[in-house]
Scaffold this motif. Structure first.
Motif, PDB file in Angstrom:
ATOM      1  N   GLU A   1       0.661 -12.281  -3.834  1.00 45.28           N
ATOM      2  CA  GLU A   1       1.885 -12.981  -3.323  1.00 45.28           C
ATOM      3  C   GLU A   1       2.900 -12.134  -2.579  1.00 45.28           C
ATOM      4  N   LEU A   2       3.384 -10.893  -3.381  1.00 42.86           N
ATOM      5  CA  LEU A   2       4.484 -10.124  -2.967  1.00 42.86           C
ATOM      6  C   LEU A   2       3.989  -9.503  -1.442  1.00 42.86           C
ATOM      7  N   ARG A   3       2.640  -8.975  -1.256  1.00 43.50           N
ATOM      8  CA  ARG A   3       2.070  -8.516  -0.083  1.00 43.50           C
ATOM      9  C   ARG A   3       2.163  -9.654   1.085  1.00 43.50           C
ATOM     10  N   LEU A   4       1.666 -10.750   0.631  1.00 45.90           N
ATOM     11  CA  LEU A   4       1.587 -11.942   1.794  1.00 45.90           C
ATOM     12  C   LEU A   4       2.902 -12.315   1.986  1.00 45.90           C
ATOM     13  N   ASN A   5       3.929 -12.269   1.330  1.00 45.70           N
ATOM     14  CA  ASN A   5       5.351 -12.528   1.580  1.00 45.70           C
ATOM     15  C   ASN A   5       5.957 -11.587   2.833  1.00 45.70           C
ATOM     16  N   LYS A   6       5.446 -10.412   2.338  1.00 48.79           N
ATOM     17  CA  LYS A   6       5.830  -9.212   3.643  1.00 48.79           C
ATOM     18  C   LYS A   6       4.867  -9.386   4.756  1.00 48.79           C
ATOM     19  N   SER A   7       4.045 -10.234   4.867  1.00 50.92           N
ATOM     20  CA  SER A   7       3.181 -10.315   5.973  1.00 50.92           C
ATOM     21  C   SER A   7       2.377  -8.909   6.097  1.00 50.92           C
ATOM     22  N   LEU A   8       1.882  -8.328   4.879  1.00 53.74           N
ATOM     23  CA  LEU A   8       1.151  -7.192   4.860  1.00 53.74           C
ATOM     24  C   LEU A   8      -0.214  -7.325   4.590  1.00 53.74           C
ATOM     25  N   THR A   9      -1.158  -6.828   5.277  1.00 56.35           N
ATOM     26  CA  THR A   9      -2.689  -6.719   5.054  1.00 56.35           C
ATOM     27  C   THR A   9      -2.853  -5.811   3.865  1.00 56.35           C
ATOM     28  N   SER A  10      -4.382  -5.725   3.152  1.00 57.75           N
ATOM     29  CA  SER A  10      -4.377  -4.874   2.359  1.00 57.75           C
ATOM     30  C   SER A  10      -4.945  -3.735   3.061  1.00 57.75           C
ATOM     31  N   ARG A  11      -5.129  -3.657   4.233  1.00 56.61           N
ATOM     32  CA  ARG A  11      -5.373  -2.396   5.052  1.00 56.61           C
ATOM     33  C   ARG A  11      -4.060  -1.796   5.464  1.00 56.61           C
ATOM     34  N   ASP A  12      -2.964  -2.820   5.587  1.00 67.21           N
ATOM     35  CA  ASP A  12      -1.552  -2.167   5.772  1.00 67.21           C
ATOM     36  C   ASP A  12      -1.007  -1.358   4.661  1.00 67.21           C
ATOM     37  N   ILE A  13      -1.462  -1.800   3.586  1.00 67.62           N
ATOM     38  CA  ILE A  13      -1.072  -1.223   2.311  1.00 67.62           C
ATOM     39  C   ILE A  13      -1.596   0.135   2.068  1.00 67.62           C
ATOM     40  N   SER A  14      -2.986   0.218   2.546  1.00 71.70           N
ATOM     41  CA  SER A  14      -3.563   1.397   2.405  1.00 71.70           C
ATOM     42  C   SER A  14      -3.234   2.399   3.175  1.00 71.70           C
ATOM     43  N   THR A  15      -3.047   1.967   4.557  1.00 73.87           N
ATOM     44  CA  THR A  15      -2.564   2.769   5.646  1.00 73.87           C
ATOM     45  C   THR A  15      -1.150   3.389   5.220  1.00 73.87           C
ATOM     46  N   LEU A  16      -0.171   2.539   4.652  1.00 73.66           N
ATOM     47  CA  LEU A  16       1.227   3.188   4.160  1.00 73.66           C
ATOM     48  C   LEU A  16       0.936   3.936   3.024  1.00 73.66           C
ATOM     49  N   SER A  17       0.141   3.655   2.141  1.00 70.93           N
ATOM     50  CA  SER A  17      -0.174   4.484   0.980  1.00 70.93           C
ATOM     51  C   SER A  17      -0.573   6.059   1.334  1.00 70.93           C
ATOM     52  N   GLN A  18      -1.245   5.922   2.227  1.00 72.84           N
ATOM     53  CA  GLN A  18      -2.035   7.369   3.060  1.00 72.84           C
ATOM     54  C   GLN A  18      -0.719   8.183   3.443  1.00 72.84           C
ATOM     55  N   LYS A  19       0.144   7.611   3.980  1.00 76.55           N
ATOM     56  CA  LYS A  19       1.367   8.164   4.478  1.00 76.55           C
ATOM     57  C   LYS A  19       2.408   8.942   3.252  1.00 76.55           C
ATOM     58  N   MET A  20       2.124   8.183   2.290  1.00 79.06           N
ATOM     59  CA  MET A  20       2.932   8.664   0.867  1.00 79.06           C
ATOM     60  C   MET A  20       2.026   9.624   0.082  1.00 79.06           C
ATOM     61  N   ASN A  21       0.851   9.988   0.905  1.00 75.91           N
ATOM     62  CA  ASN A  21      -0.089  10.979   0.189  1.00 75.91           C
ATOM     63  C   ASN A  21      -0.390  10.312  -1.078  1.00 75.91           C
ATOM     64  N   VAL A  22      -0.568   9.120  -1.284  1.00 75.26           N
ATOM     65  CA  VAL A  22      -1.295   8.430  -2.395  1.00 75.26           C
ATOM     66  C   VAL A  22      -2.285   7.402  -1.763  1.00 75.26           C
ATOM     67  N   HIS A  23      -3.551   7.709  -2.132  1.00 77.65           N
ATOM     68  CA  HIS A  23      -4.673   6.946  -1.370  1.00 77.65           C
ATOM     69  C   HIS A  23      -4.912   5.514  -2.256  1.00 77.65           C
ATOM     70  N   VAL A  24      -4.579   4.511  -1.753  1.00 81.98           N
ATOM     71  CA  VAL A  24      -4.959   3.173  -2.148  1.00 81.98           C
ATOM     72  C   VAL A  24      -5.753   2.467  -1.261  1.00 81.98           C
ATOM     73  N   SER A  25      -7.036   2.558  -1.566  1.00 83.92           N
ATOM     74  CA  SER A  25      -8.157   2.053  -0.476  1.00 83.92           C
ATOM     75  C   SER A  25      -7.770   0.375  -0.255  1.00 83.92           C
ATOM     76  N   GLN A  26      -8.437  -0.193   0.647  1.00 87.92           N
ATOM     77  CA  GLN A  26      -8.330  -1.496   0.787  1.00 87.92           C
ATOM     78  C   GLN A  26      -8.982  -2.272  -0.286  1.00 87.92           C
ATOM     79  N   THR A  27     -10.210  -1.631  -0.439  1.00 88.25           N
ATOM     80  CA  THR A  27     -11.108  -2.399  -1.580  1.00 88.25           C
ATOM     81  C   THR A  27     -10.463  -2.189  -2.830  1.00 88.25           C
ATOM     82  N   TYR A  28      -9.772  -1.244  -3.378  1.00 85.06           N
ATOM     83  CA  TYR A  28      -9.370  -1.012  -4.599  1.00 85.06           C
ATOM     84  C   TYR A  28      -8.045  -1.940  -4.674  1.00 85.06           C
TER      85      TYR A  28
END
Length: 70
Positions: free
Chosen positions: A9-36
């Motif tokens: 719900e929070l992700r969709l409210n920010k208009s982010l995809t699961s891929r967006d979260i994955s990409t942003l997490s990598q920039k923070m040096n923590v890998h959260v894969s889209q699938t995970y």
């Protein structure tokens, strides 16, 4: 325990995809894969590390407590 539907719900409210979260997490040096992330949202994964929880909360601009199950 995390509330996967709340994360979604929070992700969709920010208009982010699961891929967006994955990409942003990598920039923070923590890998959260889209699938995970999708598995967390569906509830099929239940115990992510604190680093993953903290990263998701930071990306979504919320307090960690907001990601917990009610």
């Amino acid at each position: 325990m995390l509330n996967g539907s709340k994360i979604r719900e929070l992700r969709l409210n920010k208009s982010l995809t699961s891929r967006d979260i994955s990409t942003l997490s990598q920039k923070m040096n923590v890998h959260v894969s889209q699938t995970y992330l999708e598995e967390l949202e569906r509830g099929s994964k239940r115990n992510p590390s604190f680093n993953i929880i903290e990263t998701i909360a930071t990306i979504l601009c919320v307090n960690i407590d907001e990601l917990r199950a009610n």
